[in-house]
Every structure is written in C-alpha cells, then in structure tokens.
Design a protein around this motif. Sequence first.
Motif, PDB file in Angstrom:
ATOM      1  N   LEU A 194      24.335  42.188  39.608  1.00 19.82           N
ATOM      2  CA  LEU A 194      25.735  42.108  40.027  1.00 19.82           C
ATOM      3  C   LEU A 194      26.487  41.034  39.239  1.00 19.82           C
ATOM      4  N   ASN A 195      25.783  39.981  38.860  1.00 22.72           N
ATOM      5  CA  ASN A 195      26.419  38.913  38.078  1.00 22.72           C
ATOM      6  C   ASN A 195      26.768  39.387  36.673  1.00 22.72           C
ATOM      7  N   VAL A 196      25.798  40.014  36.017  1.00 27.58           N
ATOM      8  CA  VAL A 196      25.958  40.419  34.623  1.00 27.58           C
ATOM      9  C   VAL A 196      25.555  41.885  34.498  1.00 27.58           C
ATOM     10  N   ALA A 197      26.451  42.708  34.021  1.00 31.47           N
ATOM     11  CA  ALA A 197      26.242  44.157  34.017  1.00 31.47           C
ATOM     12  C   ALA A 197      24.979  44.575  33.271  1.00 31.47           C
ATOM     13  N   ARG A 198      24.645  43.871  32.235  1.00 38.69           N
ATOM     14  CA  ARG A 198      23.493  44.301  31.442  1.00 38.69           C
ATOM     15  C   ARG A 198      22.158  43.794  31.983  1.00 38.69           C
ATOM     16  N   ALA A 199      22.174  42.859  32.950  1.00 37.16           N
ATOM     17  CA  ALA A 199      20.925  42.301  33.477  1.00 37.16           C
ATOM     18  C   ALA A 199      20.228  43.311  34.391  1.00 37.16           C
ATOM     19  N   ASN A 200      18.934  43.505  34.187  1.00 33.69           N
ATOM     20  CA  ASN A 200      18.103  44.364  35.053  1.00 33.69           C
ATOM     21  C   ASN A 200      18.646  45.787  35.174  1.00 33.69           C
ATOM     22  N   ARG A 201      19.384  46.229  34.166  1.00 36.78           N
ATOM     23  CA  ARG A 201      20.019  47.542  34.260  1.00 36.78           C
ATOM     24  C   ARG A 201      18.987  48.647  34.451  1.00 36.78           C
ATOM     25  N   ASP A 202      17.829  48.492  33.828  1.00 32.05           N
ATOM     26  CA  ASP A 202      16.815  49.543  33.870  1.00 32.05           C
ATOM     27  C   ASP A 202      16.063  49.595  35.193  1.00 32.05           C
ATOM     28  N   LYS A 203      16.295  48.634  36.077  1.00 36.73           N
ATOM     29  CA  LYS A 203      15.556  48.592  37.341  1.00 36.73           C
ATOM     30  C   LYS A 203      16.255  49.340  38.473  1.00 36.73           C
ATOM     31  N   PHE A 204      17.564  49.625  38.305  1.00 41.59           N
ATOM     32  CA  PHE A 204      18.334  50.202  39.407  1.00 41.59           C
ATOM     33  C   PHE A 204      18.919  51.561  39.043  1.00 41.59           C
ATOM     34  N   GLU A 205      18.948  52.447  40.056  1.00 40.28           N
ATOM     35  CA  GLU A 205      19.642  53.711  39.896  1.00 40.28           C
ATOM     36  C   GLU A 205      21.146  53.439  39.816  1.00 40.28           C
ATOM     37  N   SER A 206      21.878  54.389  39.254  1.00 39.41           N
ATOM     38  CA  SER A 206      23.336  54.278  39.212  1.00 39.41           C
ATOM     39  C   SER A 206      23.872  54.135  40.633  1.00 39.41           C
ATOM     40  N   SER A 207      24.830  53.190  40.804  1.00 45.55           N
ATOM     41  CA  SER A 207      25.318  52.880  42.151  1.00 45.55           C
ATOM     42  C   SER A 207      26.804  52.572  42.114  1.00 45.55           C
ATOM     43  N   THR A 208      27.554  53.167  43.005  1.00 47.53           N
ATOM     44  CA  THR A 208      28.988  52.868  43.098  1.00 47.53           C
ATOM     45  C   THR A 208      29.212  51.425  43.526  1.00 47.53           C
ATOM     46  N   ILE A 258      27.374  48.771  42.704  1.00 49.60           N
ATOM     47  CA  ILE A 258      27.217  47.933  41.513  1.00 49.60           C
ATOM     48  C   ILE A 258      28.416  48.122  40.572  1.00 49.60           C
ATOM     49  N   ASP A 259      28.815  49.380  40.357  1.00 47.27           N
ATOM     50  CA  ASP A 259      29.929  49.665  39.446  1.00 47.27           C
ATOM     51  C   ASP A 259      31.229  49.038  39.937  1.00 47.27           C
ATOM     52  N   GLU A 260      31.507  49.144  41.241  1.00 48.53           N
ATOM     53  CA  GLU A 260      32.759  48.592  41.772  1.00 48.53           C
ATOM     54  C   GLU A 260      32.752  47.065  41.719  1.00 48.53           C
ATOM     55  N   THR A 261      31.584  46.467  41.900  1.00 48.50           N
ATOM     56  CA  THR A 261      31.487  45.009  41.793  1.00 48.50           C
ATOM     57  C   THR A 261      31.801  44.560  40.367  1.00 48.50           C
ATOM     58  N   HIS A 262      31.260  45.243  39.398  1.00 51.84           N
ATOM     59  CA  HIS A 262      31.516  44.900  37.997  1.00 51.84           C
ATOM     60  C   HIS A 262      32.987  45.116  37.648  1.00 51.84           C
ATOM     61  N   ARG A 303      38.015  29.848  33.146  1.00 51.29           N
ATOM     62  CA  ARG A 303      36.639  30.280  32.934  1.00 51.29           C
ATOM     63  C   ARG A 303      36.027  30.598  34.302  1.00 51.29           C
ATOM     64  N   PHE A 304      35.142  31.600  34.315  1.00 53.37           N
ATOM     65  CA  PHE A 304      34.559  32.029  35.584  1.00 53.37           C
ATOM     66  C   PHE A 304      33.032  31.918  35.518  1.00 53.37           C
ATOM     67  N   PHE A 305      32.476  31.429  36.596  1.00 55.14           N
ATOM     68  CA  PHE A 305      31.026  31.325  36.750  1.00 55.14           C
ATOM     69  C   PHE A 305      30.684  31.905  38.128  1.00 55.14           C
ATOM     70  N   ILE A 306      29.763  32.835  38.157  1.00 56.39           N
ATOM     71  CA  ILE A 306      29.395  33.473  39.434  1.00 56.39           C
ATOM     72  C   ILE A 306      27.939  33.172  39.743  1.00 56.39           C
ATOM     73  N   LYS A 307      27.721  32.710  40.944  1.00 53.73           N
ATOM     74  CA  LYS A 307      26.364  32.372  41.385  1.00 53.73           C
ATOM     75  C   LYS A 307      26.050  33.148  42.666  1.00 53.73           C
ATOM     76  N   GLY A 318      23.112  50.587  50.725  1.00 51.96           N
ATOM     77  CA  GLY A 318      24.338  50.131  51.382  1.00 51.96           C
ATOM     78  C   GLY A 318      24.755  48.763  50.903  1.00 51.96           C
ATOM     79  N   GLY A 319      26.023  48.451  51.090  1.00 54.50           N
ATOM     80  CA  GLY A 319      26.507  47.140  50.693  1.00 54.50           C
ATOM     81  C   GLY A 319      27.962  46.950  51.082  1.00 54.50           C
ATOM     82  N   SER A 320      28.362  45.719  51.289  1.00 50.36           N
ATOM     83  CA  SER A 320      29.758  45.393  51.580  1.00 50.36           C
ATOM     84  C   SER A 320      30.027  43.960  51.126  1.00 50.36           C
ATOM     85  N   VAL A 321      31.307  43.583  51.102  1.00 59.11           N
ATOM     86  CA  VAL A 321      31.706  42.258  50.628  1.00 59.11           C
ATOM     87  C   VAL A 321      32.753  41.670  51.563  1.00 59.11           C
TER      88      VAL A 321
END
Length: 563
Positions: A424-438, A440-444, A458-462, A545-548
């Motif tokens: 969720l922090n970086v789009a390219r991180a662990n990309r191969d571990k997860f199925e396509s997900s709305t 994840i996409d909406e978070t990015h 500048r933005f930093f996300i933790k 599932g997920g929410s923010v």
Amino acid sequence: MRYLAAVLALVLGGVALFVGIAQQTIWAPSQTATATITQSLDKAPVTLIRPDVQAISKDPVDFTITSDTPFVAALGRTGDVDAWVKGSAYNELTGIEKNGKDNSITAAHHDGAASVPAPASSDLWVAQQESQGQMVHQWTVPDDGPWTLLLASKDGKGDAPVNVQVSWADPQETPWAVPLIVIGSILLLIGLGLLGWAISKARDVKSGATSSKTVLKRTRAKVAATSSATVAILAMAVSGAVPANASSTSPSPSESAAQSSGDSKAYPIVMPQQLDTILEKVATAVNDSDKANDDKLLKTRAGGAAQSLREYANSLSRRQYQTEKPAAIQAGPVRSAVVPTDGAFPRKIMVVTQASTNDTPQVLTLQQANARAPYLLMNAVPMIGGAEFPGIAIGDQNVAAISNDADGLVAKPNDAVNALAAQLNVARANRDKFESSTFIDETHSYQDELFKAGKDARFFIKRTADPKITTSFRTPDGGAVVSAYIATTTMVRPRVAGSTVTLDAQTARMAGKSTTKDGLNINSVEPVVLYIPSAEAGGKIRVIGGSVLQYEANIVSRTAPTD
C-alpha cells in the motif's frame, strides 16, 4: 346341575373379564415415574442439573422447578457451564436412584463464592428462560454431546432453586390383563353355551325322545366347534400376554454416564441460534453507540480495532466533522462462519453477514476473553467488490484459530499483513504476492493525487500492523483468513524552508489551520481482511475487505522525524 355349571362359568367369566379390564383402566399402575431431592443441601447461587439426570429416559424428561424468587434456567454445554460456574458455590444434581416408587435425585454441594454474575447476560447459553413460582422445563438438547441445565437467581446474588421434581415416562406391565380378558370372554361364551344347552335339554324332555336325539347331535356339534375355537384363542392369549413394549428398556444412568464421560468429540464453540443471539446483542450495542456517540456503551460489546475505530469516529462526530462513519453492524443473515471447535479461552470467531443483496457484506471478528465475559466485536471490515470469502458452515472440524506465525501457507499471517502494508505504501513493493484488488488500486490512486496536489511538499507514509490485534483462522481448504488493523501516518513536510503547504478542508479543520509552513502528520486506520492460500495449493494473497478512516491531523516541526 346343568344350570349350575352355566351360572358358574358366567360368574367366573364376568369376574375375570372385569379384573382384566380394570388392570388396564381403573387399577392400571402409573405410567409416569417421579424423583425428588431427599437430602438436605446448603444454599448456593447456582444449581446444576447434569446430563445423567436426563439420561433416566430416552424420551424427553420434565423438570418441575419451584422457587419463591425470580430465577433463570439456562441450557449450555457442560464444559461451558463448568467454566462459567468455576469459583462459585453450587449444588449439583448428578443422577437418579431408583427405589421402586420412592425414586430420589442424587445431589451434592460444592463450596465457593456466594454469588455469580447475572446469568441472563451470558453468551454461553443456547437457550434460557426466566420464571418465578413454578416452571416446567422439558429437557431437549439442540445437538450431540453433554449438556447441563443451570438454575440461578435472576441477579446471581440470591439462592438458586433446589426444589426440583423430575418426571419421565415409565411404562408398567400388567401381564395378566390380556389373559384374564381372553379367559373371561371364553368363560362367558361357555356359560352362555351351557345355559342354552340346558334350556334346550329341558325343552327336549317335553317334546319327545326323537326330537331330543336330533337336538343333542346338533348341540354336540356346536360344542365341539366352540371347544376348538377356545383352544386356538387360548393359545393366542398365552403367547401374546406380554405387551409389545415390555422388551424396550432405557439405558441405565450408569450406562449413560459412561457414554457421556467417554465422549471426546469436539463441538463448535457456538451453535447457530446462539451465534444469532450474540450478533444481535453486538449489533444493537455498537449501532446504538454510533447513534449516541457513546464510548461507554461501545465498550460493552467492542474491543481492539473495532473499539478504536469507532471511538475515533465518535470523537469526530462529537466535534461535528462531516466524515463518513463506519457502517452499521449487520446482525445477519450469516453468509459464512469461521467457528472453531477448540473450547479454550480466549475464543475467537469470524462471521460474514449481509442484511440484503443490496448491502455490502461485512466480515466481523469477535472474541470472548473468558467464560464470564461477553463476546466483543474486535474488527468489522466491509468486503470489497468482487471479493470472495470461503463458504464455511458452523461445526466444520477443519476450522481452527491459528498462530499469526503459522506455517503451511504461502506466507505467515504476520508476514502477509506486513507485506500488504508495504504494498500500500509503494505500488511496486510485493506486487507479485497479491491478487489484483480494488482496495490496493484505490489506495494508490488517492496517494498519487495527494502527491501531485502538494507540489511544494514531500510525503512520507508509514504503515504499521499491530500483531496483537491480528487474528488468523485455518480454513477447510488448508488456507487461512486473517483479520488485521493497519495504523497509517502520512507525514507532510515543506520541500524547502518557508514553503507553504495547503490543507484540504477536513485536514485543515483537524489541524486548526488551512495552510502551514511547518510539518503535518495525518493519522488514519485501515482495517483489512486477507485470504492466504495454503503452501500446497500455492497462489497469491487475496484482499477480501478493507476500509479507511482519517481521524487526526497535527501540526509538527518541519524537521520532525519521518522514519
């Protein structure tokens, strides 16, 4: 002499017939047996009626309970009842001793604390009923396994009822009833035959010898036929004298006790109707709390991530922020239920509910800390569009709560949650571990828009997952479903000293400023649910599932740490 024999047969037949019928009617023995407590018992806040009391009969057993004060009768699995009563005094009804008509209930007293919690509030009971005066309870159980009936005063502080009478079907044999009825009927027929013969003989004397011989032959023929029929009927009567149900016997209490004690089968920690009641209680308390912004009410049925999330939402609502509150909890219908069979505490379950086809399904995680604690909602996550949750029925023996470091999966639960946080922090991180997900996409997409809008920042996300809140269950296919809670801090810093950062309306209100030349920390939470395939099956992790919820924004120094 002929008349005397006829009269004697008629009298004996009438007496035999009367006695036989009376044995099955006015003199019939009682077909119901009863037992009461004959020994003296000390006072206690709880009375337990054990399964061996009910085992006196295969048919339902009636319990007549009498008390001058209000009391609760609750049915629960024996292990659950024992865990709830532990530490408190109680009287225990353990079985029935048969002593002819004077049956007695065996009982024992156990010392302990003089009170228990109000029993009606417990989530352990499958069924319960409040009463005062006299109540007749028919013992029927909803599932296999040992069950115990608990009696306690309504508030748990008074004395539990011990005036208990047990009644059960107890058919009594009357072996001579049928033979006497048959024999009496035969004697009456013989008496009537003799009487008729005597009358005919008297007439023959008057009508002449020839006529007498003819009548005598006919009479002898009739008597012979009657005698043959009598022998056949008498044989049938003797062979059928024992009622058909005489051979049916109920297992003795000792046999039933042996069956109960030897039962090692695992059972689901909640039954379907029990789960429905728990969900209704949870939904009512949490939804009422949402409406009233009442954190105190919330704590009665929520903990962990669910409590934190809704306390944040309540705080924003009290401050009149125009934010979207968490969705109301749907008590049902239940679409899938992850219910383990391990009765150890704390107990955890995961349930998918959906009120209607128009509502978004919810994945609810609940936990019961100990036998006297209520089930609390620990996480409530809306399912994302197109996601699938494994279909699981209550009682599936392949379901179990597992460690967050469990092996046998494509990734350990803790590792999977941490990988999602990184993804969720970086789009390219662990990309191969997860199925396509709305999700994840909406978070990015949101983060990309945020970065583009803040040209001078500048933005930093933790993102950090709390392993204490993560809850994992093994599914029947060998995979796992995982409920987790990710805390997110978005740190905004001016690119150069003196640069101005403009805040959106909601963040500005939280921070108390619409612009700042200092730094800014925005805090939010992301409850999520994942499915992790088994190592054998392979495949990618799926976000179910997920929410923010953004709940806080604080102005900080431009040089505040971002790591």
